[in-house]
Design a protein around this motif. Structure first.
Motif, PDB file in Angstrom:
ATOM      1  N   ASP A 233      -0.843 -21.369   9.504  1.00  0.00           N
ATOM      2  CA  ASP A 233      -1.847 -21.762  10.451  1.00  0.00           C
ATOM      3  C   ASP A 233      -1.508 -23.116  11.311  1.00  0.00           C
ATOM      4  N   GLU A 234      -0.491 -24.055  10.697  1.00  0.00           N
ATOM      5  CA  GLU A 234      -0.410 -25.354  11.201  1.00  0.00           C
ATOM      6  C   GLU A 234       0.673 -25.253  12.282  1.00  0.00           C
TER       7      GLU A 234
ATOM      8  N   PRO B 219       2.462 -24.351   6.172  1.00  0.00           N
ATOM      9  CA  PRO B 219       1.220 -23.302   6.453  1.00  0.00           C
ATOM     10  C   PRO B 219       1.501 -22.669   7.843  1.00  0.00           C
TER      11      PRO B 219
ATOM     12  N   ASN C 286      -4.984 -15.844   5.628  1.00  0.00           N
ATOM     13  CA  ASN C 286      -4.687 -17.390   6.243  1.00  0.00           C
ATOM     14  C   ASN C 286      -4.035 -18.229   4.896  1.00  0.00           C
ATOM     15  N   HIS C 287      -3.287 -17.532   4.234  1.00  0.00           N
ATOM     16  CA  HIS C 287      -2.504 -18.126   3.304  1.00  0.00           C
ATOM     17  C   HIS C 287      -1.188 -17.908   3.551  1.00  0.00           C
TER      18      HIS C 287
ATOM     19  N   VAL D 219       2.724 -18.764   4.467  1.00  0.00           N
ATOM     20  CA  VAL D 219       3.487 -19.988   4.805  1.00  0.00           C
ATOM     21  C   VAL D 219       4.800 -19.657   5.102  1.00  0.00           C
TER      22      VAL D 219
END
Length: 600
Positions: A297-298, A295, A273-274, A276
């Motif tokens: 996730d975004e 990131p 989840n980290h 980028v």
């Protein structure tokens, strides 16, 4: 797994087909969903990369505009006639003659003149915070904006390099004190003042631009929540960031992201989840790097909606698959029973039995395919018998080639000649090389030896040949250590080397070179034998590895025999390849499998 297999063995064939089809469909749908998810993710990330690249280009263009604007203001100020008159008069003043140098700079009217001159190019008219002026006598002029004592400590006196640097020069990020606002992070742009009439260096102007002005270029640009922009200097230090606590710090240490290299770079950093997305753009005029960190996730938020859609479609497809699979299994089982009877008879040894089921459906195709398969098996069995016969013939010829009576005779003749010429040490060496050659060539009956042994055998052969044909040849060997434990059919290199000497080097009038090289190459071992002898035309090169035209055609038996032995031992991926140009060179490429680690 074995328990599950035993459990399935109690199922009827109809149920097995049904369950198998369902499993296949589930795996297919899962695989499709997996690849659809990956493809969507890649497309979304690629879109983000393009957006990030466009943002970086926009920031780059805005930085260029800001740079040109600041530098233009420095040029305008340096060429202002009022500033030039003040600085020039100060330069002409002579302190030793009793003329006070401070009169032209610090009296009220001159101070007012300088203030008016600089007020037009500082805030709020421009994005320049303040201006300092350094005279040719290294005096900092105080006009009420910048702290001149601070400027003197940071920049010091004007050196010779600065006097002859006529273009605007940018500093890195520095802490600077202003008279009314305290310290702040700024970039300083200095420009030498050249008198327009005399061409003399009469001073230097320094313009101060706040880091926040640089940051304002990209603060409203980021399209993704949580994304950050950084500007780095040539040493990887952060000189502009939305988080001011990161200024002056090393980028790699602060973000755990390696310092990006190259003009335009995009890569993904981190795990889980980290992760980028890192995009960079090189701002060449000042050797800065603009870095965007977003990131993952975004970036992939919209992927969740796609996954929900894929799951819904997958469930509908699975329900439909249950119905179709059930009906299909029932239609297949009946003719399969008939085909199984034929298979049971074949298992009892009746290889000439064929299926009698005739139909245009899939089972009919299966029946026809089964019959064709049995026909091919019979044909393959006949081919195997023929190959075994061919292999026996090749092995017989190989056994004959191992003895090499003509080589033994020629070597003995060479030794005798050397003894007669009172060259006893050369004769002893020739005898030793001959002994090594036959010792390795016998190899206790082994047809496959290590590459290390094959090279020793070949070297012994070449040393003897070099004694005989010293005027024709010299040779070199360069073989990587990693391949020496690999396997090679015995007497693979010797026939190739012999052909290179007798049909290549001896045909030339001048002394030639024979080179043997070996290395790992794309998942296999590659050994090359190169000579700069007579070479061959394309037709002759193609004919060497082809089957002989008749029983008496043995002109290329050596190379063809080597090729056939390698193919029989390791498969059609390996063997010989020949390159040659008539009158220039011949290169024989030998491909072999990698060494087995267990054998090492």
């Amino acid at each position: 797994m074995k328990g599950f297999t035993r459990y399935l063995s109690g199922f009827s064939i109809e149920n097995k087909i049904f369950v198998s089809n369902i499993l296949i469909i589930i795996v297919s749908i899962s695989t499709l969903a997996f690849f659809a998810n990956n493809i969507s993710q890649k497309a979304i990330i690629e879109k983000a990369v393009n957006n990030s690249s466009r943002e970086l280009v926009l920031i780059d263009n805005n930085l260029k505009t800001l740079r040109f604007t600041i530098e233009d203001y420095s040029k305008i100020l340096a060429s202002d006639f009022r500033l030039q008159n003040v600085l020039y008069n100060d330069l002409l003043s002579d302190a030793d003659a009793g003329y006070k140098p401070v009169e032209g700079l610090n009296n009220l009217s001159m101070n007012k003149t300088l203030s008016e001159t600089m007020s037009n190019i500082v805030e709020p008219n421009t994005k320049i915070k303040a201006v300092s002026i350094l005279t040719a006598k290294n005096q900092w002029v105080d006009v009420g904006f910048a702290d001149n004592d601070y400027a003197a400590r940071i920049f010091g006196p004007m050196n010779e390099t600065a006097k002859h640097s006529y273009l605007p020069v940018w500093t890195g990020l520095i802490r600077f004190k202003f008279l009314y606002e305290g310290e702040d992070n700024v970039f300083a742009v200095s420009k030498t003042v050249i008198h327009k009439d005399t061409g003399k260096t009469i001073g230097r102007v320094v313009l101060y631009v706040k880091e926040s002005v640089i940051a304002s270029i990209y603060e409203s640009t980021n399209s993704y929540k949580g994304g950050e922009f950084y500007i780095l200097d040539r040493n990887g230090k952060i000189i502009s960031s939305q988080n001011k606590a990161n200024l002056y710090r090393d980028f790699a240490e602060t973000t755990s992201i390696p310092i990006p290299l190259g003009d335009h770079t995009n890569f993904i950093q981190g795990r889980g989840n980290h992760k980028v997305l890192v995009s960079t753009n090189r701002f060449e005029p000042l050797q800065w790097s603009i870095v965007s960190v977003i990131p993952i996730d975004e970036i992939t938020v919209e992927l969740k909606e796609i996954n929900r859609l894929i799951m819904s479609i997958g469930v509908l497809c699975l329900l439909l698959a249950f119905i179709v699979s059930f009906r299909l299994s029932r239609s297949i089982t009946r003719p399969i029973f008939q085909l199984s009877k034929t298979i049971r008879r074949i298992r009892k040894g009746e290889l000439n039995v064929r299926s009698t089921y005739q139909s245009t459906n899939e089972i009919g195709y299966l029946s026809d395919g089964f019959n064709s398969l049995m026909d091919q098996i019979e044909a393959l069995m006949a081919e195997i018998v023929e190959k075994q016969k061919t292999k026996s013939e090749v092995e017989f010829k190989l056994l004959q080639s191992q003895v090499k009576p003509h080589f033994l005779y020629n070597t003995v003749e060479t030794i005798i000649s050397l003894i007669k010429l009172n060259m006893k040490s050369e004769a002893i060496s020739a005898a030793k090389y001959m002994a090594d050659f036959y010792k390795i060539s016998l190899s206790k009956g082994n047809d496959v030896i290590s590459i290390r042994e094959e090279l020793r055998l070949t070297e012994s052969y070449l040393e003897i040949q070099q004694l005989r044909y010293v005027e024709y040849m010299e040779y070199t060997m360069h073989v990587e250590e990693e391949i020496l434990n690999g396997s090679i059919p015995k007497l693979t290199l010797q026939p190739i080397v012999e052909n290179a000497i007798y049909h290549g080097l001896k045909m030339n009038k001048e002394k030639g070179v024979l080179q043997i090289t070996g290395r790992l190459c794309y998942g296999h071992i590659q050994i090359e034998v190169y000579d700069n002898g007579a070479g061959m035309d394309e037709a002759r090169t193609k004919a060497i590895l082809m089957e002989p035209a008749g029983p008496k055609d043995n002109s290329s038996f050596g190379a063809r025999s080597v090729h056939n032995r390698i193919v029989m031992l390791y498969g059609y991926k390996y063997g010989l390849e020949i390159e040659s140009v008539a009158g220039y060179y011949t290169k024989v490429i030998i491909r072999l499998p990698l060494p087995n680690p267990q054998e090492e």
